[in-house]
Design an enzyme around this catalytic site. Structure first.
Site, PDB file in Angstrom:
ATOM      1  N   HIS A 140       1.314  -1.550  -0.212  1.00 27.11           N
ATOM      2  CA  HIS A 140       0.167  -0.323  -0.391  1.00 27.11           C
ATOM      3  C   HIS A 140       1.160   1.702  -0.386  1.00 27.11           C
ATOM      4  CE1 HIS A 140      -3.400   3.155   0.887  1.00 27.11           C
ATOM      5  NE2 HIS A 140      -2.135   2.922   1.808  1.00 27.11           N
ATOM      6  N   GLU A 141       1.740   1.413   0.745  1.00 25.55           N
ATOM      7  CA  GLU A 141       2.746   2.942   1.400  1.00 25.55           C
ATOM      8  C   GLU A 141       3.457   2.562   0.099  1.00 25.55           C
ATOM      9  OE1 GLU A 141       2.315   4.670   3.155  1.00 25.55           O
ATOM     10  OE2 GLU A 141       0.633   3.009   3.596  1.00 25.55           O
ATOM     11  N   HIS A 144       1.164   4.353  -3.438  1.00 25.89           N
ATOM     12  CA  HIS A 144       2.464   5.682  -2.457  1.00 25.89           C
ATOM     13  C   HIS A 144       3.042   6.495  -3.322  1.00 25.89           C
ATOM     14  CE1 HIS A 144      -1.677   6.690   0.034  1.00 25.89           C
ATOM     15  NE2 HIS A 144      -1.394   5.513   0.870  1.00 25.89           N
ATOM     16  N   GLU A 215      -5.994   6.835  -1.611  1.00 27.86           N
ATOM     17  CA  GLU A 215      -6.097   5.934  -0.584  1.00 27.86           C
ATOM     18  C   GLU A 215      -7.049   4.534  -1.403  1.00 27.86           C
ATOM     19  OE1 GLU A 215      -4.454   5.264   2.488  1.00 27.86           O
ATOM     20  OE2 GLU A 215      -3.916   7.274   2.186  1.00 27.86           O
TER      21      GLU A 215
END
Length: 279
Positions: A140-141, A144, A215
């Site tokens: 997930h990071e 980003h 997100e």
């Protein structure tokens, strides 16, 4: 809610301070609309760009993150290897990997560019989650980072700040103008600051909306990288563990609010899970 208002207050305070500094230096916004817009852009983007360039330093200092240069444990080696493998899938330079001490499970990504970034995880995350769930959080990071969210968020904040300053100065010009065509400097400054605070709050709703969309996008990126079940499991784990980060880091964390709000940087965990299940 306290965290959100502190986030808004920080951004507005930066704008006010820059305005005051420029006024003290004798740099003002007098002139036509073009000059005013240029002045507004300088004020609007300065704080955002400085924050972006200093983001890794600020992140490390605010949570006491310790960068892993040489792994001392099997767990640290696994973290580095996992992030390196995910970075290769994104065709990115491997981000710095750090651990910070906190009982709450959380993680965040930051950095001035896609190839100059930092991914940090809390000790609470490592203690409470399985390897598969930690892998999903890292993915997930990494999403980003790969999506360039830090830079995009900075540009959006700079644009909305520009129009906040521009519109507040336009209104201040109209209100502070006397009948003889002169202008009260004190009234002009006071009115521009009041409307800057008001418009700053309204503009932040746009930034918050974008943050919530990024997100969802990062969740989808993680699902593509490691599979939706792992990401869903990680989010479900977060539902049972309340988390917190310093105010300036809140928008970059993995955890979200338990319910949706216009002032939330993250969608609710339930909505994120539902979105992943629909992929």
């Amino acid at each position: 809610m306290k965290r959100i208002f502190l986030f808004l207050a920080t951004n507005i305070a930066v704008l006010v301070v820059i305005n005051i500094v420029l006024a003290v230096l004798g740099i003002n916004s007098r002139g036509g609309a073009g000059s005013l817009l240029a002045y507004s852009a300088v004020v609007g983007f300065t704080g955002s760009i400085i924050s972006l360039l200093m983001s890794k330093f600020i992140a490390k200092q605010s949570v006491g993150a310790e960068v892993i240069d040489t792994p001392r444990t099997e767990e640290e080696a696994w973290l580095l290897n996992t992030v390196e493998a995910q970075a290769r899938q994104w065709n990115l330079k491997t981000p710095e990997v750090a651990i910070y001490h906190s009982p709450e499970p959380n993680a965040f990504a930051t950095g001035a560019s896609r190839n100059s970034s930092l991914i940090a995880v809390s000790t609470g995350l490592l203690d409470h989650m399985t390897r598969d769930e930690v892998e999903a959080v890292l993915a997930h990071e990494m999403a980003h980072v790969g999506n360039g969210d830090m830079v995009t968020l900075t540009l959006i904040q700079g644009v909305v700040n520009t129009f906040v300053v521009f519109l507040s100065r336009i209104i201040a010009n109209l209100i502070a103008r006397n009948n003889d065509g002169s202008q009260s400097q004190g009234t002009y400054f006071l009115v521009s600051m009041v409307f800057q605070i008001l418009f700053g709050f309204l503009a932040s709703l746009i930034v918050m909306w974008f943050s919530r969309q990024r997100e969802y996008r990062a969740d989808a990126g993680a699902a593509k990288l490691v599979g939706a079940p792992k990401m869903i499991s990680a989010l479900q784990r977060l539902k049972g563990n309340p988390v917190d980060l310093p105010e300036e880091m809140n928008a970059m964390g993995i955890a979200g609010d338990t319910r949706d709000s216009l002032l939330s940087t993250h969608p609710s965990l339930d909505n994120r899970i539902a979105r992943l299940k629909s992929l």
